[in-house]
Design a protein around this motif. Sequence first.
Motif, PDB file in Angstrom:
ATOM      1  N   LYS A 186      34.634  19.740 -22.285  1.00 30.42           N
ATOM      2  CA  LYS A 186      35.099  20.494 -21.124  1.00 30.42           C
ATOM      3  C   LYS A 186      36.042  21.644 -21.472  1.00 30.42           C
ATOM      4  N   VAL A 187      36.886  21.478 -22.472  1.00 33.23           N
ATOM      5  CA  VAL A 187      37.915  22.480 -22.766  1.00 33.23           C
ATOM      6  C   VAL A 187      37.474  23.436 -23.870  1.00 33.23           C
ATOM      7  N   ILE A 188      37.066  22.909 -24.988  1.00 30.57           N
ATOM      8  CA  ILE A 188      36.773  23.731 -26.172  1.00 30.57           C
ATOM      9  C   ILE A 188      35.697  24.791 -25.924  1.00 30.57           C
ATOM     10  N   PRO A 189      34.618  24.507 -25.177  1.00 29.19           N
ATOM     11  CA  PRO A 189      33.611  25.553 -24.964  1.00 29.19           C
ATOM     12  C   PRO A 189      34.128  26.819 -24.289  1.00 29.19           C
ATOM     13  N   ALA A 190      35.227  26.729 -23.551  1.00 29.65           N
ATOM     14  CA  ALA A 190      35.799  27.906 -22.887  1.00 29.65           C
ATOM     15  C   ALA A 190      36.338  28.919 -23.897  1.00 29.65           C
ATOM     16  N   LEU A 191      36.513  28.502 -25.144  1.00 31.52           N
ATOM     17  CA  LEU A 191      36.969  29.417 -26.188  1.00 31.52           C
ATOM     18  C   LEU A 191      35.974  30.561 -26.376  1.00 31.52           C
ATOM     19  N   GLU A 201      44.488  15.818 -22.532  1.00 29.28           N
ATOM     20  CA  GLU A 201      43.613  14.641 -22.587  1.00 29.28           C
ATOM     21  C   GLU A 201      42.158  15.074 -22.729  1.00 29.28           C
ATOM     22  N   ALA A 202      41.764  16.089 -21.968  1.00 29.54           N
ATOM     23  CA  ALA A 202      40.393  16.588 -22.033  1.00 29.54           C
ATOM     24  C   ALA A 202      40.094  17.184 -23.415  1.00 29.54           C
ATOM     25  N   ALA A 203      41.054  17.880 -24.008  1.00 27.42           N
ATOM     26  CA  ALA A 203      40.870  18.436 -25.351  1.00 27.42           C
ATOM     27  C   ALA A 203      40.720  17.317 -26.371  1.00 27.42           C
ATOM     28  N   TYR A 204      41.505  16.252 -26.198  1.00 27.42           N
ATOM     29  CA  TYR A 204      41.405  15.082 -27.076  1.00 27.42           C
ATOM     30  C   TYR A 204      39.998  14.482 -26.973  1.00 27.42           C
ATOM     31  N   GLU A 205      39.507  14.335 -25.757  1.00 25.45           N
ATOM     32  CA  GLU A 205      38.152  13.802 -25.545  1.00 25.45           C
ATOM     33  C   GLU A 205      37.105  14.716 -26.171  1.00 25.45           C
ATOM     34  N   ASP A 206      37.279  16.032 -26.034  1.00 28.07           N
ATOM     35  CA  ASP A 206      36.357  16.983 -26.664  1.00 28.07           C
ATOM     36  C   ASP A 206      36.290  16.754 -28.172  1.00 28.07           C
ATOM     37  N   CYS A 207      37.450  16.583 -28.798  1.00 29.54           N
ATOM     38  CA  CYS A 207      37.490  16.350 -30.252  1.00 29.54           C
ATOM     39  C   CYS A 207      36.706  15.098 -30.618  1.00 29.54           C
ATOM     40  N   LEU A 208      36.893  14.039 -29.858  1.00 31.65           N
ATOM     41  CA  LEU A 208      36.174  12.785 -30.134  1.00 31.65           C
ATOM     42  C   LEU A 208      34.671  12.959 -29.954  1.00 31.65           C
ATOM     43  N   ILE A 209      34.278  13.655 -28.906  1.00 29.54           N
ATOM     44  CA  ILE A 209      32.844  13.911 -28.670  1.00 29.54           C
ATOM     45  C   ILE A 209      32.252  14.672 -29.846  1.00 29.54           C
ATOM     46  N   ILE A 210      32.946  15.691 -30.304  1.00 32.59           N
ATOM     47  CA  ILE A 210      32.446  16.501 -31.421  1.00 32.59           C
ATOM     48  C   ILE A 210      32.327  15.650 -32.683  1.00 32.59           C
ATOM     49  N   LEU A 211      33.345  14.869 -32.991  1.00 37.45           N
ATOM     50  CA  LEU A 211      33.295  14.035 -34.198  1.00 37.45           C
ATOM     51  C   LEU A 211      32.190  12.983 -34.118  1.00 37.45           C
ATOM     52  N   GLN A 212      31.950  12.443 -32.931  1.00 39.95           N
ATOM     53  CA  GLN A 212      30.910  11.426 -32.760  1.00 39.95           C
ATOM     54  C   GLN A 212      29.499  12.014 -32.836  1.00 39.95           C
ATOM     55  N   ASN A 213      29.382  13.311 -32.600  1.00 42.36           N
ATOM     56  CA  ASN A 213      28.076  13.975 -32.575  1.00 42.36           C
ATOM     57  C   ASN A 213      27.972  15.086 -33.605  1.00 42.36           C
ATOM     58  N   ILE A 214      28.739  14.957 -34.657  1.00 40.19           N
ATOM     59  CA  ILE A 214      28.877  16.051 -35.622  1.00 40.19           C
ATOM     60  C   ILE A 214      27.558  16.417 -36.316  1.00 40.19           C
ATOM     61  N   SER A 215      26.716  15.446 -36.590  1.00 38.69           N
ATOM     62  CA  SER A 215      25.432  15.734 -37.253  1.00 38.69           C
ATOM     63  C   SER A 215      24.543  16.587 -36.363  1.00 38.69           C
ATOM     64  N   GLU A 216      24.457  16.215 -35.103  1.00 35.69           N
ATOM     65  CA  GLU A 216      23.635  16.964 -34.156  1.00 35.69           C
ATOM     66  C   GLU A 216      24.178  18.386 -33.960  1.00 35.69           C
ATOM     67  N   ILE A 217      25.495  18.498 -33.819  1.00 38.37           N
ATOM     68  CA  ILE A 217      26.119  19.812 -33.642  1.00 38.37           C
ATOM     69  C   ILE A 217      25.881  20.683 -34.871  1.00 38.37           C
ATOM     70  N   SER A 218      26.010  20.086 -36.047  1.00 36.58           N
ATOM     71  CA  SER A 218      25.790  20.816 -37.295  1.00 36.58           C
ATOM     72  C   SER A 218      24.357  21.339 -37.384  1.00 36.58           C
ATOM     73  N   SER A 219      23.394  20.504 -37.058  1.00 36.57           N
ATOM     74  CA  SER A 219      21.993  20.924 -37.181  1.00 36.57           C
ATOM     75  C   SER A 219      21.634  22.025 -36.188  1.00 36.57           C
ATOM     76  N   VAL A 220      22.234  22.013 -35.008  1.00 41.27           N
ATOM     77  CA  VAL A 220      21.926  23.009 -33.986  1.00 41.27           C
ATOM     78  C   VAL A 220      22.655  24.328 -34.255  1.00 41.27           C
ATOM     79  N   THR A 221      23.882  24.257 -34.751  1.00 46.47           N
ATOM     80  CA  THR A 221      24.696  25.468 -34.933  1.00 46.47           C
ATOM     81  C   THR A 221      24.615  26.059 -36.338  1.00 46.47           C
TER      82      THR A 221
END
Length: 118
Positions: A47-52, A65-85
């Motif tokens: 929710k927060v980081i994409p606004a960058l 709290e939302a930024a903290y959750e964003d960090c956790l989401i990214i770390l949990q999905n890092i392989s998928e994010i890496s392959s797409v970006t």
Amino acid sequence: MSITISFIYLSENFKGEFLNPASDLFGFEICRKELWGHKILKDLGCKVIPALNEKDLFIVNEELEAAYEDCLIILQNISEISSVTNYSEIFIEIRVNNLLKFVETALKNKNDLGINIS
């Protein structure tokens, strides 16, 4: 040019001498669009980081709290994010962990600290 993370001091009386995270780097300027603003982060629920992608971020109060959750989401999905970006998992992990250190400190001092990413 690099994107950096810094604290916002919300209280004049707050003594923050102990605040010294290891690194304040959050990537290169191009990461705003190619990584942090990529559609995959929104699709995963960030929710927060994409606004960058659109602007510098000033994260305070409940947004921490939302930024903290964003960090956790990214770390949990890092392989998928890496392959797409096309950013390596290591590159993403290092930057997210840098932000996580700032967020954890700000959450412990919520009335006194916020975070700026610019």
